[in-house]
Design an enzyme around this catalytic site. Sequence first.
Site, PDB file in Angstrom:
ATOM      1  CB  THR A 117      -0.901   0.074   1.208  1.00 33.79           C
ATOM      2  OG1 THR A 117      -1.891  -1.155   1.403  1.00 33.79           O
ATOM      3  CG2 THR A 117      -1.695   1.329   1.364  1.00 33.79           C
ATOM      4  CB  SER A 168       2.767   7.146  -3.654  1.00 31.14           C
ATOM      5  OG  SER A 168       4.210   6.852  -2.991  1.00 31.14           O
ATOM      6  N   GLY A 194       6.289  -0.920  -0.720  1.00 33.73           N
ATOM      7  CA  GLY A 194       7.317   0.509  -0.386  1.00 33.73           C
ATOM      8  C   GLY A 194       7.708   0.592   0.977  1.00 33.73           C
ATOM      9  CE  LYS A 236       5.504  -1.840   4.433  1.00 28.76           C
ATOM     10  NZ  LYS A 236       5.212  -0.594   3.425  1.00 28.76           N
ATOM     11  N   GLY A 237       4.058   2.326   7.179  1.00 23.52           N
ATOM     12  CA  GLY A 237       2.750   2.548   7.670  1.00 23.52           C
ATOM     13  C   GLY A 237       2.317   3.936   7.562  1.00 23.52           C
ATOM     14  N   GLY A 238       3.182   4.730   6.754  1.00 26.22           N
ATOM     15  CA  GLY A 238       2.779   6.056   6.527  1.00 26.22           C
ATOM     16  C   GLY A 238       1.402   6.225   5.750  1.00 26.22           C
ATOM     17  CD  GLU A 294       1.763  -1.341   4.435  1.00 26.30           C
ATOM     18  OE1 GLU A 294       1.707  -1.029   3.233  1.00 26.30           O
ATOM     19  OE2 GLU A 294       2.404  -0.955   5.384  1.00 26.30           O
ATOM     20  CE  LYS A 340      10.174   7.764   0.421  1.00 29.85           C
ATOM     21  NZ  LYS A 340       8.922   6.982  -0.048  1.00 29.85           N
TER      22      LYS A 340
END
Length: 266
Positions: A33, A35, A90, A102-104, A111, A129
């Site tokens: 999940t 962009s 991502g 992660k988790g933005g 995830e 990143k």
Amino acid sequence: MSGELSPIDKAKFVAAKRASDLVEDGMRVGLGTGSTAAWLVRCLGERVREEGLRFRGVPTSTRTAELAREVGITVISLDEARWLDVTIDGADEFDGNFNLIKGGGGALLQEKIVATASDQMVVIADAAKRVEHLGAFPLPVEVIPFGWPTTQALIEEMLVSMDVMGRNSTLRMTGDAPYVTDEGNHILDLHLGRIGDPRQLSLVLNQIPGVVENGLFVDICDTVIVGFGDGRIELRDINTGETENERLDFVENENMFADLGDWKRD
């Protein structure tokens, strides 16, 4: 398409495009999940249409599921798949040991479940990143709505004894209301500045009552594919220690990514 994309979007695209080549007929694939993951889904949809690629995708959010169906990918649940060949997702940050934040995008729980139910996890990201130490990006922690202020206070108290630079946390909001995950929970974003020991912090966070899961992914990622704005791609494998460098030439396309404006993070 190359004339319409920013350098960061180009970097995300080439990383996603390269990762899409890893998917083979008959695979069960976790779809991340955010962009960058949305670029991946679009690239895989293109392979489904143009090459006849047939695989089953397990999305990590309702947003990814909707996009995957839209581009022609067969979507199944993790319950149906049981185990996956690969998850491609991502990251908001990754360090030299392939530890991730992660988790933005708000889907860290699904995830992490999907990634750990896979033979391998591949992370796709733009070069920005990559960090020396995790923590500049706020660390998401998913908490149940009941008593969340108490959970927040317990987390901030615990952080006093952790190797971090900051201890402030904020409840993620959507307008005037708390953000709600697909599982009906809230997210606390921890503003830590620097995380000295991601493994220890992850273990301690998950022992706090009210915490469902945190956005530290430790010992989960196997491969990182880093994209650059000029089309360069760097593939790093933690198991072999090898690094490969490639380049992808941009090809004009009928604006297949024009509707990705709502996919802001990862």
